[in-house]
Each structure stands twice: as structure tokens, then as C-alpha cells.
Design a protein around this motif. Structure first.
Motif, short mmCIF file in Angstrom:
data_model
loop_
_atom_site.label_atom_id
_atom_site.label_comp_id
_atom_site.label_asym_id
_atom_site.label_seq_id
_atom_site.Cartn_x
_atom_site.Cartn_y
_atom_site.Cartn_z
N GLU A 1 46.16 41.44 27.90
CA GLU A 1 47.19 41.59 26.86
C GLU A 1 48.45 42.23 27.41
N HIS A 2 49.59 41.77 26.92
CA HIS A 2 50.83 42.48 27.19
C HIS A 2 51.10 43.51 26.10
N ARG A 3 50.68 43.17 24.87
CA ARG A 3 50.96 44.04 23.72
C ARG A 3 49.89 45.10 23.60
N THR B 1 43.35 32.57 47.23
CA THR B 1 44.68 32.03 47.53
C THR B 1 44.72 30.60 47.02
N TYR B 2 45.64 30.30 46.10
CA TYR B 2 45.80 28.93 45.63
C TYR B 2 46.21 28.05 46.80
N SER B 3 45.72 26.82 46.83
CA SER B 3 46.07 25.98 47.97
C SER B 3 47.57 25.72 47.94
N PRO C 1 51.97 43.66 35.32
CA PRO C 1 53.21 42.87 35.22
C PRO C 1 52.95 41.38 35.44
N SER C 2 53.92 40.59 35.04
CA SER C 2 53.82 39.14 35.16
C SER C 2 53.58 38.73 36.61
N GLY C 3 52.62 37.84 36.81
CA GLY C 3 52.36 37.35 38.16
C GLY C 3 51.45 38.23 38.99
N CYS C 4 50.83 39.25 38.37
CA CYS C 4 50.01 40.17 39.18
C CYS C 4 48.60 39.64 39.39
N GLY C 5 48.25 38.53 38.74
CA GLY C 5 46.95 37.93 39.01
C GLY C 5 45.92 38.06 37.89
N LYS C 6 46.35 38.42 36.72
CA LYS C 6 45.41 38.60 35.60
C LYS C 6 44.72 37.28 35.26
N THR C 7 45.54 36.24 35.10
CA THR C 7 44.97 34.94 34.75
C THR C 7 44.05 34.45 35.86
N THR C 8 44.47 34.67 37.09
CA THR C 8 43.66 34.24 38.23
C THR C 8 42.28 34.92 38.19
N LEU C 9 42.25 36.21 37.89
CA LEU C 9 40.98 36.91 37.81
C LEU C 9 40.11 36.31 36.70
N CYS C 10 40.72 36.04 35.54
CA CYS C 10 39.96 35.44 34.44
C CYS C 10 39.33 34.11 34.88
N ARG C 11 40.10 33.32 35.61
CA ARG C 11 39.61 32.01 36.04
C ARG C 11 38.40 32.13 36.95
N CYS C 12 38.30 33.27 37.66
CA CYS C 12 37.13 33.47 38.54
C CYS C 12 35.88 33.76 37.72
N ASP D 1 42.62 35.36 27.54
CA ASP D 1 43.82 35.53 28.34
C ASP D 1 45.06 35.49 27.44
N GLU D 2 45.61 36.63 27.14
CA GLU D 2 46.78 36.76 26.24
C GLU D 2 46.65 35.90 24.99
N PRO D 3 45.57 36.13 24.22
CA PRO D 3 45.34 35.26 23.08
C PRO D 3 46.37 35.42 21.96
N PRO E 1 47.74 35.56 48.81
CA PRO E 1 46.66 35.49 47.82
C PRO E 1 47.15 35.94 46.45
N ALA E 2 46.62 35.30 45.39
CA ALA E 2 47.01 35.69 44.03
C ALA E 2 46.25 36.92 43.59
N ILE E 3 44.98 37.03 44.04
CA ILE E 3 44.27 38.30 43.89
C ILE E 3 43.67 38.67 45.24
N1 LIG Z 1 47.83 26.90 39.62
C1 LIG Z 1 48.49 27.67 40.50
N2 LIG Z 1 48.88 27.18 41.68
C2 LIG Z 1 49.56 27.94 42.58
N3 LIG Z 1 49.89 29.23 42.36
C3 LIG Z 1 49.53 29.79 41.20
C4 LIG Z 1 48.82 29.04 40.19
N4 LIG Z 1 48.60 29.84 39.14
C5 LIG Z 1 49.15 31.04 39.46
N5 LIG Z 1 49.71 31.04 40.70
C6 LIG Z 1 50.36 32.16 41.38
O1 LIG Z 1 49.43 33.22 41.49
C7 LIG Z 1 50.02 34.47 41.21
C8 LIG Z 1 49.27 35.17 40.09
O2 LIG Z 1 49.47 34.42 38.91
P1 LIG Z 1 48.69 34.69 37.55
O3 LIG Z 1 48.98 33.54 36.66
O4 LIG Z 1 47.28 35.00 37.82
O5 LIG Z 1 49.46 35.99 37.01
P2 LIG Z 1 49.36 36.72 35.60
O6 LIG Z 1 49.08 38.13 35.89
O7 LIG Z 1 48.41 36.01 34.73
O8 LIG Z 1 50.86 36.59 35.07
P3 LIG Z 1 51.42 36.41 33.57
O9 LIG Z 1 51.42 37.75 32.93
O10 LIG Z 1 52.83 35.92 33.78
O11 LIG Z 1 50.55 35.41 32.88
C9 LIG Z 1 51.48 34.18 40.90
O12 LIG Z 1 52.23 34.44 42.03
C10 LIG Z 1 51.51 32.73 40.54
O13 LIG Z 1 52.75 32.14 40.90
#
Ligand SMILES: Nc1ncnc2c1ncn2[C@@H]1O[C@H](COP(=O)(O)OP(=O)(O)OP(=O)(O)O)[C@@H](O)[C@H]1O
Ligand SMILES: Nc1ncnc2c1ncn2[C@@H]1O[C@H](COP(=O)(O)OP(=O)(O)OP(=O)(O)O)[C@@H](O)[C@H]1O
Ligand SMILES: [Mg+2]
Ligand SMILES: [Mg+2]
Lengths: 274, 281, 276
Positions: free
Chosen positions: B201-203, B12-14, B39-50, B168-170, B19-21
Motif C-alpha cells: 500500500e501507498h496509503r 533480475t528481469y531479463s 518508494p515507487s520502483g523499489c520492488g514491491k510488486t516484484t516480491l509479490c510476484r515471487c 498489490d495496491e488494491p 536486479p529488481a529485488i
Molecule cells: N516486467 C518487467 N520487466 C522489466 N523490468 C521490470 C518489470 N517489472 C518491473 N520492472 C523493474 O523492476 C523494478 C522494480 O519494479 P516493481 O514494479 O517491483 O516496483 P514497485 O515497488 O512495485 O513500484 P510501484 O510502487 O511503482 O508499483 C523497477 O526498476 C522496474 O522498472
């Protein structure tokens, strides 16, 4: 109507981004401008609302040379949604963002409010009306920028890379909005790399490469012409790739999306059976 | 060998309520090519960051559960330590190149590790050749096209000889041609060096044929995981809003009207073969 | 002639010329010597000599066009300097006795042009990469030396960070110019007019441009930090460097000649009166 005649454009740093680009877009058309990175697509459409003036050649909007009128008066007619929403969002709320241009164009407050309400509804943004645009997702931010321009109801709307970073549902919504705009008689110009998105809309396609327009025609013929597409660094849509391989067994050319593909296949099978 | 293992990973981002994931369980073997969609916002980037320690060391928030990458607990190792094992390529090609020439950019990570010059030279040359940017070594970032920039970004992390490559979506801002070149490079690294790849990837039409496994996320959770063919052709993938390749859509559309092809195609060539079978009958 | 055009006059372009190949420190010493001397002399003949002394460097470096551009930009200021000096002397007859009315103002303008020209030549022929290397090469030992003396500074100065910031800011100038153009365009496309209305309205007009610029800059610095961390920034105490500056024979010769010329000039300044 927009008409660019033999347009050359050189940026101050010496890059010649347009070289003899010629194109004519009639009222009510749906046009997609496609081509590789750096082809000059953005540079060309920036000429349509006077943001850039040709180094050589001329651009006319409804018969008026863009060199002779102000950007603001052209912008009333030609709305341009930039590629990157973060280059325009600056207000505290979505509502304010949409009202910004209306106030610039001198609409009175009652009219501003009426239009803001209408356009937020049209783009399903009403729930976000008091939210800061910066807290929205990329897809939503893009939608706010489109709404902020549709609000003054320009005759022509240019969308630069509208599908960037958007997921499937967001793209579907966007497609739906484009079709609705067209129903209201608007001219829509898309600048995009997304062949799959375009193949569903079947617009007129203008291919650009090296600052020139190198092909212009209906989607069904341009997107199935491998030789031309290759020059523009584009691959045919997946369905077209399939059908191009199967012309010899009796499938028609010019099929680029799932709907049409299904129809064509069923028709062929039926005729084979009978 | 298992190279990535996550157990009940929740972040969960502070400042955020949700929680994002959430409860992510994942185990990836060495040499896999994993495609992540959702879909957008589902947490893909968050998982990569882990995967490389940006979470929890760079982004603040609450991390529950465990994640191990190449046997290291991400919580206990800094990003800079993990950089030798996990290479991360970001979406925006512009903001990950900082030097004034390709060569210096590729050197950046190695300089940070304090490698001697001779060793550096060798690694840089190897990495630039592996992704096909050797000829561009003296160019400045603003002289490169988007696709070239992204390949340089890959070379930059490759030079550090990581075991895992996370992208991440290169290709999202690239033209189709540039996108394919980037993905071809990734495929080559996966096949020839047995590098583990995690690609968001989206594509999907371009990416899916390279993947050995596909994961679909929704609302912070992994909802589908398996063979790309099975995952993308499942009803759920479409209902979640995954942009499945058009041939899969056509397969489904034909199925609805009673024409079932013998297999689910995921690439144009496969669809051509399947249709040829049907039309010859 | 806009500010951006003048900046163009400082922008390094890759080339290989004898001047480009010189060590940045040598070139810096050269520019610094020329400027110091320009400040030390006020005689027209001496300043003409100093001004002409840097012309061969421009020619050898093949940067005449950008240099001329810079000079064109600077000439306005030079003229201003000439004018103020001229008026000053004209209205203070006491000074006129020192030299004919025109000579000193011309000298002062020339002094300014010499300094601008010398440094323009330095920036035009020195890649920011080399500059960064030179900075790193000397800043790191310098901070070490400083911290030994003033232990309180420990942790407060990060020489590698400073060098990185320098390189990155040069690297991102074109990106930021493009971004700024795009932001201005995006707002003008929404009917923003920057050159209409009273002062207050004009100032307010910049808000829609400044806010996106700041936000984009913040986002960029976040993304950069993320990418740097992911590439092991700060993993070891002493970074190494792919390239190292090394003084070559040519550098030594140029350095020696500069020193000699400087010494002669100082001698002339002290013991030989110049007529004009
Ligand atoms: N730095 C951050 N601080 C707070 N909330 C965040 C931060 N980054 C992402 N989030 C939130 O975490 C959730 C997951 O975001 P994330 O970026 O992981 O999604 P994503 O699957 O990569 O989406 P996209 O396809 O649009 O890139 C979203 O609700 C987003 O608003
Ligand atoms: N503001 C600018 N200053 C200088 N050069 C520019 C500027 N904007 C674009 N260019 C250059 O002009 C050429 C055409 O750029 P343009 O943005 O029109 O291409 P595009 O077809 O829109 O590409 P993309 O698909 O990447 O958006 C490119 O070489 C680009 O580098
Ligand atoms: Mg563009
Ligand atoms: Mg993401």
C-alpha cells in the motif's frame, strides 16, 4: 474564468453523469474537485475545454459559450491532464511528446524548441528527453503528460487524479510544481481523492456527488465538516480527525495539516502556561 | 508455523542490468498481516510476484536464492498449483474480472480446478458472502463501482481457499470509502479465518492500523521490518520517502520543538488520547 | 446514426422473458430456419409471412426498441438492395416478364430484413454467457472428435481458450469503448484536429490515437494473462462449468414446432406454387 450553469450531461449509453451542476472558477484560483467514484468529476471538467457539451445548461470560458467555439481553441486556454497517462503518450521520445501539442497549435520550430527546453527543465525531465515515454515509471509518465500541457502555457490547468500511483517524493514534487504554477498566476483545478495531498495545499474545495455540486468552500471549513464529507464518501484528513475531537479542550477548528496543527498546539500550550 | 520463507532472494528481469529485488530474507508466520511499503520502483510488486510463482514461471529473468510458500518451493511448482495456496489481487480492478457476472467470475478458478458443481456452489456462496458481494452476484463487471470490483476480485481468489492472500495496491484507484471497505474485508479474513495477508500500500494512514507487521523496502532490499509503530516512526522511514501517517509526522514535529508524547501514535484516535493527556496536565 | 448505435441494436440486456429463457441452441435453430427459408423463397407473400413470423418473438422478448433501432440501421441497406434490384430489372426488360417491376425488389429487401431481424432477435435475447456455454458444450467434444481424426491438430486448438476469448471480448467491449473515447479526448485536448486538412493529414491524425490504443490493448492482455494464470487457468485437462445447458420442456416444444413449421415450408416451396 470558467462558469458552468445548470449543466446536465447524459452519455450515449443513458448514464446521466451531471444533473444541474453549477460552478464558477475565477482566474488565479486553486480548486480541488472531490467526491466518490462516479460522482461526475471527470465529466464536469471535460466540459471546461469543450470535450463534452452540456445536454442542458451552459458552460462559459472567459465569457464565451463552449458550444460556439472549437475544442482546439478552448484547449489553448484550458489545458487538461488526463487521469491515465497511457491514454495520451504515443511518441518515440519525451521531447517529441512535449512538442506534439505545440506543433498542433502552430508554434514555429524555434519557439517549439525553446518551450520544450524550458518545460523539461521546469519539470526536471531534461535527463529523460531522448528516452521513450513507455520506459518511464508511472510517476514519471504522469510528469511528462503534465509537462506536455504546461508547454503551451494555458491559463487554466486541470489535473485529473495527479497523485495516483505516486510515492511520497513524487507527490512532494507535484505539490511544489503546483505552487510554482500558482506563483506564475495560473489557475489550477485538481480532481482527486487524496485528502492528505489536498490538506497541504489548502485550496478551495468543491464536493460532488451524484452529478451535483453539493458543497463549495475553503478547505479548512469543508474538510472539517463531517456531515458533508460523509455524503461525499470522504474522511477528514487525519489531522482534522484529531482536532475535531479536541475542540472541547480549547483547540481551534479548521486545522487540517501538520504545520498548522503544530502551530495551534504550541500556541495553546503557551497560553495555558501563562 | 512459518508460511513464507525467502532466503537471499534476488531477481533480475531479463534484459535488465540491475536486479529488481536483491538478497531478500524474509520469514512470515501463519496469520500475520504484513504491510509492505516503499518508494515507487523499489520492488514491491516484484516480491509479490515471487509469492505465487508469476516469477519465475510467467516473467522471465534470473532468480537466485530460494522461496518457499506453505512449504512448497516456488521454483518447482507451477502458478496453477500455487493458486490453491496463494491468492493474488492486483492493482487494476478492471483487468482481473473476465466473466459477465460476479458469480461466474468467482467460479472461474474453481472451474479451472475441475471441481464438481455442487462443491463449487457452496464455495462461491461462502466467498461472496465473506466479502459482502453476495447481493451483486448477477451484476456484470461494468455495473460495479471500483471498490465493489476489488472486493469481487478478493472473492475470486478466496473461493479457492488459499492460505495466503497477497494484495498489490488494491485500493489505489478507489475513493476513500471504497478503499476502507476493501481493507475492512481483508482485516476480517485475517482475523476470522487466520488467513495470512501480505498487503502492498501507498496509503498508509488507512492500512497501518490493520497490520501486525510492517516492512519497508528500498532499492530492491528490505530495509525495515518489525512492529508497524516502530517501523513507521523511525527516522529512516521518513527519509526513504514513505508516506507515513500524518499523526506520526505531527508526533515528530512536536518532538522537534521539545514536546515528546508518551508514545508514537499511528491512528487518529491514539493521537487524540495522547494530546488529551498533555492538555490536561 | 452511427456504427455504435447499430451495435447497440445487438447488445444483450438482462431481462426475463419466455424468449430469454429459451435454450440458446433452440433460438439459434429458430433464427437459422427463418434465414434459410428467407433465402429459399423469393415470392413476396412468402417473405411477408416469414418476416411477420419473427415479430411475435420480438414482442415476447420485449426487445422491440433495440430491434427497431437495428432495423432502422438495416433499412438503409435494404433500400439499397431494393434500388439495385429495381434498376436491374428495369434496364433488363427480359426480367420484367418474371414479375411486376416492384415486387421482386421489395421481396429481396424483405429477405434481407428478415435475416437481419432474426439474428438481431437471437443476439438481443441470448446472453453472451449462454452463448459461451453453448460454444463450450459443443466445441470441446467437437475438437476431441476432430483431433481423433487429425492427430496433427493436437495442441493446436484449445477449445476452452476459444470460449474464454469469446466471453472476454464481449466483457471488454464497454471498457474498450470508454478507453477509446478517453484516448481521442486526450489527444483533442492537445490540439489534435481529426476533421481538418487533406487526406494525408487526416490519416496521420489517427496515429496518436492508434498507438495508445494498441499499447493499452497489449498491456491489458498481459495483465489478463497474469490474472488468469494466478487463478489456476489450465490446472486440469477438463474444466468444469458452474452452469450447464439443459434442454427443458419448453425448449423441446419450441424445437418441435420449429421443425414442423420448417417441414411445412419446405413442402410448400417444393409443391405449391405461390402466386406472387
Ligand atoms: N516486467 C518487467 N520487466 C522489466 N523490468 C521490470 C518489470 N517489472 C518491473 N520492472 C523493474 O523492476 C523494478 C522494480 O519494479 P516493481 O514494479 O517491483 O516496483 P514497485 O515497488 O512495485 O513500484 P510501484 O510502487 O511503482 O508499483 C523497477 O526498476 C522496474 O522498472
Ligand atoms: N465514456 C463514458 N460512457 C458512458 N458512461 C460514462 C463514460 N464516462 C463516465 N461514464 C459514467 O458517468 C458517471 C460519472 O463518471 P465520471 O468519470 O465523471 O466520474 P468521476 O467522478 O470522475 O469518478 P472517478 O473518481 O471514478 O474518476 C459514472 O457513472 C460513469 O460510469
Ligand atoms: Mg474521474
Ligand atoms: Mg507495484
Amino acid at each position: 474564468m470558467i462558469e458552468a450553469k445548470g449543466v446536465y450531461f447524459r452519455y450515449p449509453n443513458g448514464v446521466e453523469a451531471l444533473r444541474d451542476a453549477t460552478i464558477r472558477i475565477d482566474d488565479g484560483e486553486l480548486v480541488a474537485i472531490m467526491g466518490p467514484n462516479g460522482a461526475g468529476k471527470t465529466t464536469l471538467v471535460k466540459h471546461f475545454n469543450g470535450l463534452l457539451k452540456p445536454t442542458k445548461g451552459e458552460v462559459f470560458v472567459d465569457g464565451v459559450n463552449t458550444k460556439e467555439v472549437s475544442i482546439a481553441s478552448l484547449a489553448r486556454k484550458v489545458g487538461y491532464v488526463f487521469q491515465n497517462p497511457d491514454h495520451q503518450l504515443f511518441c518515440e521520445s519525451v521531447e517529441e511528446e512535449v512538442a506534439f501539442a505545440l506543433r498542433n497549435f502552430g508554434f514555429d520550430e524555434a519557439e517549439v524548441e525553446r518551450r520544450v527546453t524550458w518545460v523539461l527543465e521546469f519539470f526536471e525531465l531534461t535527463p529523460y528527453k531522448r528516452k521513450s515515454p513507455f520506459t518511464l515509471s508511472v510517476g514519471e509518465r504522469k510528469r511528462v503528460t503534465i509537462a506536455s500541457i504546461i508547454a503551451w502555457n494555458p491559463k487554466v490547468i486541470i489535473l485529473d487524479e495527479p497523485t495516483l500511483g505516486q510515492d511520497y517524493f513524487q507527490k512532494e514534487k507535484l505539490r511544489d510544481f503546483i505552487l510554482r504554477l500558482r506563483k506564475r498566476g495560473g489557475t489550477v483545478v485538481l480532481v482527486t481523492h487524496d485528502v492528505e495531498f489536498v490538506s497541504e495545499l489548502k485550496p478551495r474545495i468543491v464536493l460532488m456527488a451524484d452529478g451535483r455540486v453539493m458543497a463549495d468552500g475553503p478547505a479548512e471549513s469543508i474538510l472539517t465538516d463531517r456531515a458533508i464529507l460523509k455524503e461525499a464518501s470522504i474522511f477528514p484528513p487525519q489531522i482534522a480527525q484529531v482536532f475535531l475531537e479536541l475542540v472541547n479542550v480549547g483547540l481551534p477548528k479548521g486545522v487540517i495539516n501538520v504545520e498548522d496543527a503544530k502551530g495551534a498546539l504550541l500556541r495553546l500550550l503557551r497560553s495555558m502556561r501563562s | 508455523m512459518t508460511i513464507i520463507r525467502a532466503n537471499g532472494l534476488t531477481f533480475t528481469y531479463s534484459g535488465q542490468l540491475r536486479p529488481a529485488i536483491e538478497e531478500v530474507h524474509l520469514s512470515i508466520e501463519e496469520g500475520e498481516f504484513v504491510l509492505i511499503a516503499g518508494p515507487s520502483g523499489c520492488g514491491k510488486t516484484t516480491l509479490c510476484r515471487c509469492l505465487n510463482g508469476l516469477i519465475p514461471h510467467f516473467y522471465e529473468g534470473e532468480l537466485k536464492g530460494d522461496i518457499f510458500v506453505t512449504g512448497l518451493n516456488v521454483k518447482d511448482h507451477s502458478i496453477r498449483e500455487l493458486a490453491r495456496y496463494v491468492g493474488m489481487v492486483f492493482q487494476n480492478p478492471e483487468n482481473q474480472l473476465f466473466a459477465l457476472s460476479v458469480e461466474k467470475d468467482v467460479a472461474f478458478g474453481l472451474e479451472n480446478l475441475g471441481l464438481p458443481r455442487s462443491e463449487m456452489m457452496e464455495l462461491i456462496e461462502w466467498a461472496m458472502k465473506a466479502v459482502g458481494v453476495y447481493e451483486l452476484r448477477d451484476k456484470a463487471p461494468y455495473e460495479l463501482s471500483g471498490g465493489q470490483k476489488q472486493r469481487v476480485a478478493i472473492a475470486c481468489v478466496l473461493a479457492m481457499k488459499p492460505k495466503v492472500l497477497v494484495l498489490d495496491e488494491p485500493t489505489s484507484s478507489l475513493d476513500p470509502f471504497g478503499a476502507r471497505q476493501v481493507l475492512e474485508v481483508v482485516r476480517k479474513l485475517n482475523e476470522e479465518l487466520n488467513m495470512t495477508v501480505v498487503l502492498v500500500e501507498h496509503r498508509l494512514d488507512l492500512a497501518v492500523k490493520y497490520a501486525t507487521r510492517a516492512i519497508v523496502m528500498n532499492d530492491g532490499r528490505i530495509v525495515l521490518d518489525g512492529d508497524p509503530r516502530d517501523v513507521l516512526s523511525s527516522k529512516e522511514a521518513i527519509s526513504i520517502g514513505i508516506d507515513v501517517p500524518k499523526v506520526v509526522k505531527l508526533y515528530r514535529a512536536l518532538q522537534e520543538v521539545g514536546l515528546t508524547l508518551s508514545e508514537v501514535p499511528i491512528a487518529a484516535e491514539e493521537m487524540v488520547q495522547l494530546l488529551q493527556e498533555v492538555l490536561k496536565r | 446514426m452511427s456504427f455504435l448505435d447499430v451495435l447497440e441494436g445487438l447488445r444483450f440486456k438482462k431481462a426475463s422473458s419466455p424468449i430469454h429463457k429459451l435454450d440458446p441452441r433452440v433460438k439459434f435453430a429458430l433464427a437459422l430456419s427463418l434465414s434459410t427459408l428467407a433465402l429459399a423463397f423469393k415470392e413476396l407473400l412468402a417473405l411477408i409471412a416469414l418476416f411477420t413470423a419473427h415479430v411475435p418473438l420480438i414482442l415476447l422478448g420485449g426487445v422491440i426498441r433495440q430491434w427497431a433501432r437495428m432495423m432502422k440501421g438495416a433499412s438503409l441497406f435494404a433500400f439499397f438492395i431494393f434500388l439495385t434490384n429495381f434498376l436491374f430489372i428495369h434496364f433488363h426488360p427480359g426480367y420484367a416478364a418474371l414479375s411486376p417491376t416492384f415486387v421482386l425488389p421489395i421481396s429481396m429487401a424483405l429477405r434481407f430484413l428478415t435475416i437481419v431481424g432474426a439474428f438481431s432477435c437471437f443476439f438481443l435475447t441470448t446472453s453472451p454467457d449462454d452463448l459461451g456455454l453453448a460454444l463450450e458444450r459443443h466445441l470441446v467434444p467437437f475438437t476431441k472428435w476432430l483431433i481423433e481424426r487429425v492427430p496433427r491438430l493436437k495442441g493446436a486448438i484449445d477449445p476452452y481458450g476459444l470460449c474464454f476469448a469469446f466471453i472476454a471480448s464481449v466483457r471488454f467491449i464497454p471498457t474498450m469503448v470508454e478507453e477509446a473515447t478517453s484516448i481521442v479526448d486526450a489527444q483533442r485536448a492537445r490540439g489534435l484536429e481529426l476533421d481538418r486538412g487533406g487526406l494525408l493529414k487526416r490519416i496521420r491524425g489517427y496515429v496518436p490515437i492508434l498507438i495508445p490504443m494498441v499499447i493499452n490493448a497489449l498491456r491489458r492482455s498481459d495483465e489478463l494473462a497474469e490474472a488468469m494464470e494466478s487463478r489456476a487457468w489450465g490446472a486440469v485437462k477438463e474444466r468444469t462449468s458452474l452452469y450447464e445447458l439443459r434442454l427443458k420442456k419448453g425448449d423441446a416444444i419450441v424445437m418441435a414446432l420449429t421443425a414442423l413449421a420448417f417441414a411445412i415450408a419446405v413442402y410448400v416451396r417444393i409443391s405449391i406454387p405461390i402466386p406472387l
